[in-house]
Design an enzyme around this catalytic site. Structure first.
Site, PDB file in Angstrom:
ATOM      1  N   TYR A  55       0.825  -1.217   0.000  1.00 14.90           N
ATOM      2  CA  TYR A  55       0.000   0.000   0.000  1.00 14.90           C
ATOM      3  C   TYR A  55       0.855   1.262   0.000  1.00 14.90           C
ATOM      4  O   TYR A  55       0.443   2.292  -0.537  1.00 14.90           O
ATOM      5  CB  TYR A  55      -0.989  -0.028   1.171  1.00 14.90           C
ATOM      6  N   ARG A  58       1.460   1.884  -3.568  1.00 12.48           N
ATOM      7  CA  ARG A  58       0.245   2.407  -4.219  1.00 12.48           C
ATOM      8  C   ARG A  58       0.064   3.889  -3.885  1.00 12.48           C
ATOM      9  O   ARG A  58      -0.317   4.700  -4.727  1.00 12.48           O
ATOM     10  CB  ARG A  58      -0.999   1.637  -3.760  1.00 12.48           C
ATOM     11  N   GLN A  88     -16.016   3.136  -5.610  1.00 17.35           N
ATOM     12  CA  GLN A  88     -15.371   1.930  -5.097  1.00 17.35           C
ATOM     13  C   GLN A  88     -13.857   2.133  -4.995  1.00 17.35           C
ATOM     14  O   GLN A  88     -13.154   1.280  -4.458  1.00 17.35           O
ATOM     15  CB  GLN A  88     -15.645   0.751  -6.032  1.00 17.35           C
ATOM     16  N   ASP A  91      -8.553   5.898  -4.268  1.00 16.00           N
ATOM     17  CA  ASP A  91      -7.736   7.066  -4.577  1.00 16.00           C
ATOM     18  C   ASP A  91      -8.506   8.358  -4.287  1.00 16.00           C
ATOM     19  O   ASP A  91      -9.677   8.340  -3.914  1.00 16.00           O
ATOM     20  CB  ASP A  91      -7.274   7.036  -6.040  1.00 16.00           C
ATOM     21  N   HIS A 106     -14.887   1.709  -0.209  1.00 18.91           N
ATOM     22  CA  HIS A 106     -13.830   0.771   0.184  1.00 18.91           C
ATOM     23  C   HIS A 106     -12.670   1.444   0.896  1.00 18.91           C
ATOM     24  O   HIS A 106     -11.577   0.899   0.965  1.00 18.91           O
ATOM     25  CB  HIS A 106     -13.340   0.007  -1.054  1.00 18.91           C
ATOM     26  N   SER A 174     -17.765  -2.826 -14.029  1.00 19.96           N
ATOM     27  CA  SER A 174     -18.582  -3.836 -14.703  1.00 19.96           C
ATOM     28  C   SER A 174     -19.591  -4.449 -13.740  1.00 19.96           C
ATOM     29  O   SER A 174     -20.286  -5.403 -14.093  1.00 19.96           O
ATOM     30  CB  SER A 174     -17.692  -4.929 -15.293  1.00 19.96           C
TER      31      SER A 174
END
Length: 231
Positions: A55, A58, A88, A91, A106, A174
């Site tokens: 993380y 990220r 979701q 960032d 999330h 999706s």
């Protein structure tokens, strides 16, 4: 004049166009890492240093990318409508583009939380969480993200937001991740539903207008259309 409430549900696809790897799809983040090794409570218990490092990478990458035209267009939409973004994504690209009402299903990459008191969180910017970094209660800090197998605390709030939508715009997802995918079915009867995703499937959102395109190309056009028709 009635200002329509436009609820935007976004997923990994919108941020992929800014250079953030997706967790799924070809070339996705999980091609390099097993979900079980970096995104579960068990992984953190087993090897917290590796999970923190994942993380931290990220978070450092997030500082180097920018909101794209889809993020910016959604922020412009507030000029004519009440807009609520339910994302979701972990960032901060929606906020950096200028959106003022963003609910993160999330969690948020730029926040850390206590491992013993989930409600205790802090903004850490784009810096790392290190082993030995603790909350005031003395417990190790962890990313403030929802891992696989953990409950989604914001789910009820998100369902309430979607239930008040005049227009539900689904972008870059999706609808394959639950429980977030259930939100597509929480829009009230009569709400207009629009989906922008290359892998959109009609059976997942019956009656929706579907654009099997990337977000940065289609979303600005839809925003222009919605701003031209304020009521």
């Amino acid at each position: 004049m009635h200002r329509r409430h436009i609820v935007v549900l976004t997923g990994a696809g919108i941020s992929a166009e800014s250079g953030i790897p997706t967790f799924r799809g070809s070339g996705g983040l999980w091609f390099k890492y097993r979900i079980e090794d970096v995104a579960t409570p068990e992984a953190f218990a087993r090897d917290p240093a590796m999970v923190l490092d994942f993380y931290n990478q990220r978070r450092a990458q997030l500082e180097s990318v920018q909101p794209n035209q889809a993020h910016k267009a959604l922020a412009r939409l507030e000029q004519g409508h009440k807009v609520s973004v339910v994302t979701q994504n972990v960032d901060d690209l929606h906020e950096r583009a200028g959106s003022t009402s963003v609910l993160h299903l999330h969690g948020q990459l730029r926040r850390a939380r206590s491992t013993v008191a989930p409600d205790w969180t802090m903004d850490i910017g784009y810096g790392p969480i290190r082993m030995g970094d603790t909350c005031p209660l003395g417990s190790q800090l962890r990313p403030d993200v929802v891992w696989f197998g953990e409950p989604v605390p914001a789910m009820d709030e998100a369902r309430d937001v979607v239930a008040s939508a005049d227009v539900l715009l689904i972008v870059g997802t999706s609808l394959g991740v639950y429980p977030a995918a259930y939100l597509a079915h929480d829009a009230p009867a009569g709400a207009e539903i629009i989906v922008v995703d290359p892998e959109a499937r009609e059976e997942r959102v019956p009656g929706a207008r579907i654009f099997r395109e990337k977000a940065a190309g289609r979303v600005p056009l839809l925003v222009a259309e919605l701003l031209e028709n304020p009521a």
